[in-house]
Design a protein around this motif. Structure first.
Motif, PDB file in Angstrom:
ATOM      1  N   THR A  77       0.804  -1.222   0.000  1.00 53.05           N
ATOM      2  CA  THR A  77       0.000   0.000   0.000  1.00 53.05           C
ATOM      3  C   THR A  77       0.837   1.273   0.000  1.00 53.05           C
ATOM      4  O   THR A  77       0.280   2.360   0.088  1.00 53.05           O
TER       5      THR A  77
ATOM      6  N   THR B  45      -3.944   6.549  -1.913  1.00 56.33           N
ATOM      7  CA  THR B  45      -4.090   5.148  -2.280  1.00 56.33           C
ATOM      8  C   THR B  45      -2.956   4.810  -3.237  1.00 56.33           C
ATOM      9  O   THR B  45      -2.673   5.580  -4.165  1.00 56.33           O
TER      10      THR B  45
ATOM     11  N   ARG C 294      -9.578  -0.034   1.755  1.00 52.87           N
ATOM     12  CA  ARG C 294      -9.479   1.129   0.868  1.00 52.87           C
ATOM     13  C   ARG C 294      -8.741   0.805  -0.425  1.00 52.87           C
ATOM     14  O   ARG C 294      -8.952   1.449  -1.462  1.00 52.87           O
ATOM     15  N   HIS C 295      -7.880  -0.214  -0.356  1.00 59.74           N
ATOM     16  CA  HIS C 295      -7.133  -0.628  -1.550  1.00 59.74           C
ATOM     17  C   HIS C 295      -7.823  -1.752  -2.317  1.00 59.74           C
ATOM     18  O   HIS C 295      -7.188  -2.440  -3.120  1.00 59.74           O
TER      19      HIS C 295
END
Length: 278
Positions: free
Chosen positions: A111, A130, A185-186
């Motif tokens: 990430t 991101t 979120r990824h």
């Protein structure tokens, strides 16, 4: 159940290895059959992750030994692999392709280009991006990592591969709500990211707070002496505290790391006694 714990280092060099070392006796006590797959041997004389645990199958998958290690592991036939994230993501991928794998995502695995998740210029601040191609535009001007463009490209390719592994592996473990949210979120589905305590709960809290005692003037740092652990802030912080308190303070370091010599030099320059205990 036959469980293979896969981690990068044999030597006790940081929190990941400490975590694996603490897990081994707990899993064994629950009747699990255990084995270790290691990426690096390093110093065979240094304290190791499996020291004191007899009869534990262990293979090293370093350069020139990976094929044999994977063959030996195939013969051992694990039911599941608990992977801690290898330095070479292709080893994680090889494990994932052969066996059901739970991957513990340590240190912003997949990430962040540098793994530090922060900008250092013009001031240090947390990065909320991101991971993606846009990170390459930030890396050099905002000092995400170093100033070497070739290192930037190598790190980006490695982390992009790790993110693909995260998206394909069966389950991902995160040590905090923050890291769990980071993986979601990824693009990872919430059901595939499990929140696990980083260290097993092997001790009970003391029921009462400790009593008062005479101040020693010792400030203890327990951890690895590296930039991401705040090692460069230690001596200036102790120096500042000593001025505010109007009394001498000594920095005692329980640990080692790449910045040990720098911390000692800082201490001599700023007049802070530094004692490295290893």
């Amino acid at each position: 159940m036959r469980i293979t714990l896969a981690t990068s280092n044999r030597c006790m060099v940081g929190g990941v290895v400490t975590y694996v070392r603490s897990l081994l006796p707990l899993l064994a006590a629950r009747g699990q059959d255990l084995a270790l797959l290691l990426e690096h041997e390093k110093d065979p004389a240094a304290p190791g992750v499996a020291d004191g645990i007899s009869g534990l199958p262990c293979w090293t998958a370093g350069p020139g030994r990976r094929a044999q290690a994977m063959q030996d592991l195939e013969k051992w036939r694990p039911d599941v692999v608990f992977a801690q994230g290898m330095a070479d993501p292709e080893l994680d991928a090889a494990l994932m392709e052969r066996w059901p794998t739970l991957l513990f995502g340590h240190a912003y695995y997949g990430t962040c280009v540098s793994g530090l998740k922060r900008f250092a210029f013009p001031a240090v601040r947390a990065c909320q991006r991101t991971f993606g191609l846009g990170c390459l535009a930030c890396y050099l001007p905002l000092r995400c990592g170093g100033l070497n463009p070739f290192a930037m490209q190598r790190q980006y390719s490695q982390q992009a591969r790790r993110l693909r592994i995260l998206q394909d592996v069966r389950l991902v473990a995160a040590a905090s709500r923050h890291m769990r949210a980071e993986y979601v979120r990824h693009g990872l589905h919430e059901e595939r990211v499990r929140l696990l305590r980083l260290y097993p709960a092997t001790a009970s809290p003391t029921p009462e707070p400790p009593g008062s005692r005479k101040m020693t003037g010792n400030i203890l740092f327990a951890g690895r002496l590296s930039a991401e652990k705040g090692a460069r802030l230690l001596v200036p912080a102790v120096c500042h505290a000593a001025r505010l308190l109007g009394r001498p303070l000594e920095l005692v370091v329980a640990g080692s790391g790449p910045l040990a010599a720098e911390v000692e030099t800082q201490g001599r320059r700023m007049g802070v006694p530094v004692r490295l205990t290893g």
